[in-house]
Design a protein around this motif. Structure first.
Motif, PDB file in Angstrom:
ATOM      1  N   ALA A  95      78.576  27.896  -5.632  1.00  0.00           N
ATOM      2  CA  ALA A  95      77.812  26.822  -6.288  1.00  0.00           C
ATOM      3  C   ALA A  95      77.925  26.928  -7.804  1.00  0.00           C
ATOM      4  CB  ALA A  95      76.346  26.888  -5.848  1.00  0.00           C
ATOM      5  N   TYR A  96      77.844  28.149  -8.329  1.00  0.00           N
ATOM      6  CA  TYR A  96      77.977  28.357  -9.773  1.00  0.00           C
ATOM      7  C   TYR A  96      79.361  27.930 -10.257  1.00  0.00           C
ATOM      8  CZ  TYR A  96      78.461  30.892 -14.198  1.00  0.00           C
ATOM      9  OH  TYR A  96      78.694  31.218 -15.497  1.00  0.00           O
ATOM     10  N   SER A  97      80.402  28.328  -9.532  1.00  0.00           N
ATOM     11  CA  SER A  97      81.779  28.012  -9.931  1.00  0.00           C
ATOM     12  C   SER A  97      82.031  26.515  -9.931  1.00  0.00           C
ATOM     13  CB  SER A  97      82.765  28.697  -8.977  1.00  0.00           C
ATOM     14  OG  SER A  97      82.620  30.096  -9.005  1.00  0.00           O
TER      15      SER A  97
ATOM     16  N   ASN B 261      82.935  31.009 -15.047  1.00  0.00           N
ATOM     17  CA  ASN B 261      83.285  32.238 -14.336  1.00  0.00           C
ATOM     18  C   ASN B 261      83.701  33.341 -15.297  1.00  0.00           C
ATOM     19  OD1 ASN B 261      82.755  31.117 -11.856  1.00  0.00           O
ATOM     20  ND2 ASN B 261      84.866  30.586 -11.405  1.00  0.00           N
ATOM     21  N   LEU B 262      84.469  32.965 -16.325  1.00  0.00           N
ATOM     22  CA  LEU B 262      84.882  33.958 -17.323  1.00  0.00           C
ATOM     23  C   LEU B 262      83.668  34.530 -18.054  1.00  0.00           C
ATOM     24  CD1 LEU B 262      88.072  32.271 -18.836  1.00  0.00           C
ATOM     25  CD2 LEU B 262      87.967  34.217 -17.266  1.00  0.00           C
ATOM     26  N   PHE B 263      82.691  33.670 -18.355  1.00  0.00           N
ATOM     27  CA  PHE B 263      81.447  34.146 -18.975  1.00  0.00           C
ATOM     28  C   PHE B 263      80.735  35.133 -18.054  1.00  0.00           C
ATOM     29  CE2 PHE B 263      76.827  33.650 -18.775  1.00  0.00           C
ATOM     30  CZ  PHE B 263      76.463  34.163 -20.020  1.00  0.00           C
ATOM     31  N   LEU B 264      80.620  34.765 -16.768  1.00  0.00           N
ATOM     32  CA  LEU B 264      79.906  35.612 -15.814  1.00  0.00           C
ATOM     33  C   LEU B 264      80.622  36.943 -15.632  1.00  0.00           C
ATOM     34  CD1 LEU B 264      77.340  35.208 -14.069  1.00  0.00           C
ATOM     35  CD2 LEU B 264      78.844  34.674 -12.156  1.00  0.00           C
TER      36      LEU B 264
ATOM     37  N   PHE C 295      78.813  47.210 -10.260  1.00  0.00           N
ATOM     38  CA  PHE C 295      80.212  46.804 -10.104  1.00  0.00           C
ATOM     39  C   PHE C 295      80.507  46.422  -8.663  1.00  0.00           C
ATOM     40  CE2 PHE C 295      84.486  48.026  -8.759  1.00  0.00           C
ATOM     41  CZ  PHE C 295      85.259  47.206  -9.567  1.00  0.00           C
ATOM     42  N   THR C 296      80.048  47.237  -7.720  1.00  0.00           N
ATOM     43  CA  THR C 296      80.331  46.975  -6.304  1.00  0.00           C
ATOM     44  C   THR C 296      79.673  45.690  -5.837  1.00  0.00           C
ATOM     45  OG1 THR C 296      80.429  49.368  -5.921  1.00  0.00           O
ATOM     46  CG2 THR C 296      80.251  47.959  -3.979  1.00  0.00           C
ATOM     47  N   TYR C 297      78.407  45.493  -6.207  1.00  0.00           N
ATOM     48  CA  TYR C 297      77.707  44.247  -5.884  1.00  0.00           C
ATOM     49  C   TYR C 297      78.534  43.037  -6.331  1.00  0.00           C
ATOM     50  CZ  TYR C 297      72.856  45.444  -4.448  1.00  0.00           C
ATOM     51  OH  TYR C 297      71.738  45.831  -3.762  1.00  0.00           O
ATOM     52  N   ALA C 298      78.889  43.019  -7.625  1.00  0.00           N
ATOM     53  CA  ALA C 298      79.571  41.858  -8.202  1.00  0.00           C
ATOM     54  C   ALA C 298      80.968  41.683  -7.616  1.00  0.00           C
ATOM     55  CB  ALA C 298      79.647  41.999  -9.722  1.00  0.00           C
ATOM     56  N   PHE C 299      81.730  42.767  -7.518  1.00  0.00           N
ATOM     57  CA  PHE C 299      83.109  42.680  -7.037  1.00  0.00           C
ATOM     58  C   PHE C 299      83.163  42.211  -5.586  1.00  0.00           C
ATOM     59  CE2 PHE C 299      86.811  44.630  -4.954  1.00  0.00           C
ATOM     60  CZ  PHE C 299      87.833  44.085  -5.720  1.00  0.00           C
ATOM     61  N   VAL C 300      82.324  42.791  -4.742  1.00  0.00           N
ATOM     62  CA  VAL C 300      82.351  42.438  -3.320  1.00  0.00           C
ATOM     63  C   VAL C 300      81.877  41.001  -3.117  1.00  0.00           C
ATOM     64  CG1 VAL C 300      81.362  42.948  -1.053  1.00  0.00           C
ATOM     65  CG2 VAL C 300      82.113  44.815  -2.540  1.00  0.00           C
TER      66      VAL C 300
END
Length: 384
Positions: A283-285, A293-296, A331-336
């Motif tokens: 939804a954000y994208s 996305n680059l900001f996030l 990192f894991t939260y965001a990457f996954v």
């Protein structure tokens, strides 16, 4: 004059409470929180009180962060063993007589309904950091084996529930501590190579492995289906592949600049499942596009780099290991989450930090931030 003196006195009394706050870290979290509130307002406008509840959860997390930031790392270290023992005991209790919802036995009622696996997200790195601190200067290979056992017990119990997402987060936090404690690269490279070979074989043999009736012994049925769906979402476009397909469509439709705030068609026509929780990144994208996305991603990278900097500058081995592991949780939260929504990782129940709706995850994040703030403050006190 007295009034002015009173104001100065009050400021002097309050100032130490905020002295432990790490400015750069707080700034990164503030930017992510603003992005989360904007996205939740848009994606959750017809979900009752989701926006208000999300803001409330953020305030609760901020309060927890504020309180934990005042606790010295030495006191956190004293909580490591009791918290780990309580967490594992509750996981065993869940396995014996836990509450089952939607086919998963993850909760237990002890006056309140509790999900013990959430405790291990923090208890696991605390325990392993305590273990290596006690053996500082005299580490042997056996100490790493013991650490592996301490990690394997809760991860195995969580996977049995089954809860692949939480087990992955606990495993990542534990491996981070073991790696930062000095585990040899010779022990890291072989599992990585085996994993890459396994992924390559999955891609090549996908038609046979995912054929109807094929059963993988090592995985639950739903886990097998998620991997097969990742490899070929079109095999069930209106069923198990629907999440991935709609997520990729939403991300692609955002283009470079996005469709605009509150203008996402995939979001507001309800094509994106779980658009306020696990798939909120889609939804954000859609609304903020590639630039958003680059900001996030930039904000998350800044947060992770700041966390690793705090770890490098921490005064004790316990603090360094704990700060490094907590940072890797973010990192894991965001990457996954971003990976599963983008179709490069299997769909698991991992929220996007500060963006996804969810009270339990937000509390865990607030606790993790408080730990980083506490360690950053301890570094300043030692230097002064």
């Amino acid at each position: 004059m007295a009034s002015q003196f009173g104001k100065v006195s009050l400021r002097n009394r309050v100032a130490p409470w905020f002295a432990g706050f790490d400015g750069p870290l707080a700034f990164a979290v503030f930017m992510l929180a603003c992005a989360g509130l904007l996205t939740m307002y848009s994606s959750g406008y017809d979900h009752g009180t989701r926006f208000e509840d999300h803001g409330r959860n953020m305030l609760i997390a901020a309060t927890i962060m504020f309180v934990v930031a005042q606790v010295p790392p030495q006191r956190l270290m004293a909580l490591a063993v009791p918290l780990y023992v309580v967490g594992v005991t509750l996981l065993i209790a869940v396995a014996l007589f836990g509450i089952t919802k939607k086919g998963a036995q993850r909760w237990i009622n002890i006056g309140i309904t509790l999900q013990p696996s959430e405790i291990l997200k923090i208890a696991m790195p605390l325990m392993l950091a305590w273990w290596f601190q006690k053996r500082e200067g005299q580490l042997r290979p056996l100490d790493f084996v013991v650490a592996g056992v301490l990690l394997a017990v809760p991860v195995g119990l969580i996977m049995k529930q089954p809860d692949l997402g939480t087990s992955l987060l606990v495993l990542a936090a534990g491996i981070a501590v073991i790696f930062f404690a000095g585990m040899s690269w010779k022990l890291v490279i072989p599992p990585v190579v085996i994993g890459l070979v396994g992924v390559a074989l999955l891609v090549v043999l996908e038609p046979k492995l995912c054929a109807d009736g094929m059963r993988w012994v090592v995985l639950h049925d739903y886990q097998q289906q998620r991997i097969c769906t990742l490899l070929d979402p079109s095999r069930d476009p209106l069923g198990k592949g629907f999440h991935i397909i709609q997520g990729m469509i939403a991300i692609g439709s955002g283009g470079v600049f996005g469709m605009g705030f509150m203008q996402g068609t995939q979001t507001h026509l309800e094509f994106i499942p779980e658009r306020t929780t696990d798939f909120i990144f889609a939804a954000y994208s859609e609304e903020f596009g590639l630039l958003g996305n680059l900001f996030l991603i930039g904000a998350f990278i800044f947060l992770v780099l700041r966390g690793l900097t705090i770890a490098l500058e921490a005064p004790t081995l316990f603090s360094r290991l704990l700060a490094g592991a907590v940072t890797m949780i973010f990192f894991t939260y965001a990457f996954v989450n971003m990976g599963m929504v983008s179709g490069i990782l299997p769909v698991v129940g991992v929220p996007l930090p500060f963006i996804s709706y969810g009270g339990t995850a937000m509390v865990t994040l607030g606790l993790a931030l408080g730990i980083l703030m506490s360690i950053s403050n301890s570094k300043r006190l030692v230097q002064s």
